[in-house]
Design a protein around this motif. Structure first.
Motif, short mmCIF file in Angstrom:
data_model
loop_
_atom_site.label_atom_id
_atom_site.label_comp_id
_atom_site.label_asym_id
_atom_site.label_seq_id
_atom_site.Cartn_x
_atom_site.Cartn_y
_atom_site.Cartn_z
N ILE A 113 1.01 -1.35 0.07
CA ILE A 113 0.01 0.13 -0.01
C ILE A 113 0.86 1.39 0.04
O ILE A 113 1.64 1.44 1.00
N ILE A 114 0.79 2.10 -1.14
CA ILE A 114 1.54 3.31 -1.29
C ILE A 114 0.88 4.30 -2.12
O ILE A 114 -0.17 4.12 -2.43
N ASP A 115 1.55 5.54 -1.93
CA ASP A 115 0.87 6.58 -2.62
C ASP A 115 1.58 6.73 -4.01
O ASP A 115 2.74 6.30 -4.11
N TYR A 116 0.66 6.77 -5.07
CA TYR A 116 1.06 6.91 -6.31
C TYR A 116 0.06 7.87 -7.27
O TYR A 116 -0.90 7.87 -6.82
N LYS A 117 0.36 8.04 -8.55
CA LYS A 117 -0.38 8.81 -9.38
C LYS A 117 -1.02 8.03 -10.13
O LYS A 117 -0.20 7.46 -11.00
N GLU A 135 -4.17 11.70 -7.64
CA GLU A 135 -3.33 10.69 -6.66
C GLU A 135 -3.90 9.76 -6.06
O GLU A 135 -5.24 9.91 -5.69
N HIS A 136 -3.44 8.57 -5.61
CA HIS A 136 -4.11 7.60 -4.91
C HIS A 136 -3.30 6.80 -4.10
O HIS A 136 -1.91 6.81 -4.21
N ARG A 137 -3.93 6.19 -2.85
CA ARG A 137 -3.19 5.48 -2.22
C ARG A 137 -3.77 4.21 -2.17
O ARG A 137 -5.09 3.83 -1.69
N SER A 138 -3.02 2.97 -2.64
CA SER A 138 -3.34 1.51 -2.67
C SER A 138 -2.37 0.70 -3.21
O SER A 138 -1.20 1.10 -2.93
N GLN A 140 -0.23 -0.44 -6.17
CA GLN A 140 0.12 -0.12 -7.39
C GLN A 140 0.64 -1.54 -8.27
O GLN A 140 1.62 -1.95 -8.09
N ASP A 194 -11.77 1.77 -1.60
CA ASP A 194 -10.92 2.50 -2.50
C ASP A 194 -11.90 3.30 -3.45
O ASP A 194 -11.34 4.29 -4.10
#
Length: 213
Positions: A113-117, A135-138, A140, A194
């Motif tokens: 689970i990380i932050d990514y675009k 931006e999304h956090r889940s 990748q 999500d």
């Protein structure tokens, strides 16, 4: 009336029951008659050839050869197929027939689970129209993907958790044809909530409707 089939089960970590209920609500609001099943035997039913849309929510697990071939034949004849995250993109790992149908297969989610675009690559497509990159956090998802897919959104890996893939641009959402059928996939949606992110919810909801004609 358009008819849809949701088949849910498999690994419980992706909230298949909750996702099935949520998606059923989306489709019913659009006038679909929705049937829910919990075994892969549903994919082998000859009656699926009369549906408008099939949604697998079945992470990992196993599908019998005859079931996979019947599913592929139904889509090839014009039935839509759509889904998200591992429920469609990490289902039935030993079925190449199923993977050929979907256009991709999950292989990793570096860092968990990380932050990514999420970047929209076709903002004028009807599925993406009016939306913006976000931006999304889940998880990748790193996937093996079919180059024939029409990619609608991507994400770029930073390399923080797997340095050898730094800068890799990976499809997040795509659509494709399989014979006469429409296929849509989006890798977002590790857990049902999500989809509290408006962009994630709208991409998948619209993708379902596109695949269902």
């Amino acid at each position: 009336m358009r008819k849809a089939l949701i088949v849910w089960g498999g690994w419980p970590g992706h909230d298949p029951d909750l996702c099935a209920s949520m998606i059923r609500g989306w489709l019913k609001a659009e006038g679909f008659e929705v049937r829910l099943e919990t075994t892969t035997e549903a994919f082998g039913d000859p009656a699926i050839h009369d549906l408008s849309l099939i949604i697998p929510i079945y992470t990992m697990s196993k599908i019998e050869k005859a079931e996979a071939l019947n599913l592929c034949a139904a889509v090839r004849s014009g039935v839509g197929l759509a889904g998200h995250h591992g429920g469609m993109g990490d289902a039935f790992r030993d079925s190449v027939d199923y993977q050929f149908l979907c256009g991709g297969q999950w292989v990793a989610h570096p860092g968990n689970i990380i932050d990514y675009k999420v970047d929209l690559t076709k903002p004028d497509d009807p599925i993406m129209k009016g939306l913006k990159s976000f931006e999304h956090r889940s998880e990748q998802y790193y996937m093996h993907v079919d180059p024939a897919n029409e990619v609608l959104a991507t994400t770029t890996f930073s390399g923080e958790h797997a340095p050898w893939i730094a800068g890799t641009v990976m499809p997040v959402a795509w659509k494709r044809r399989f014979g006469q059928g429409r296929v849509f996939y989006c890798s977002l949606g590790h857990h049902w909530d999500d989809f509290n992110v408006p962009e994630a919810r709208e991409i998948v909801r619209r993708g379902l409707l596109w695949a269902g004609g």
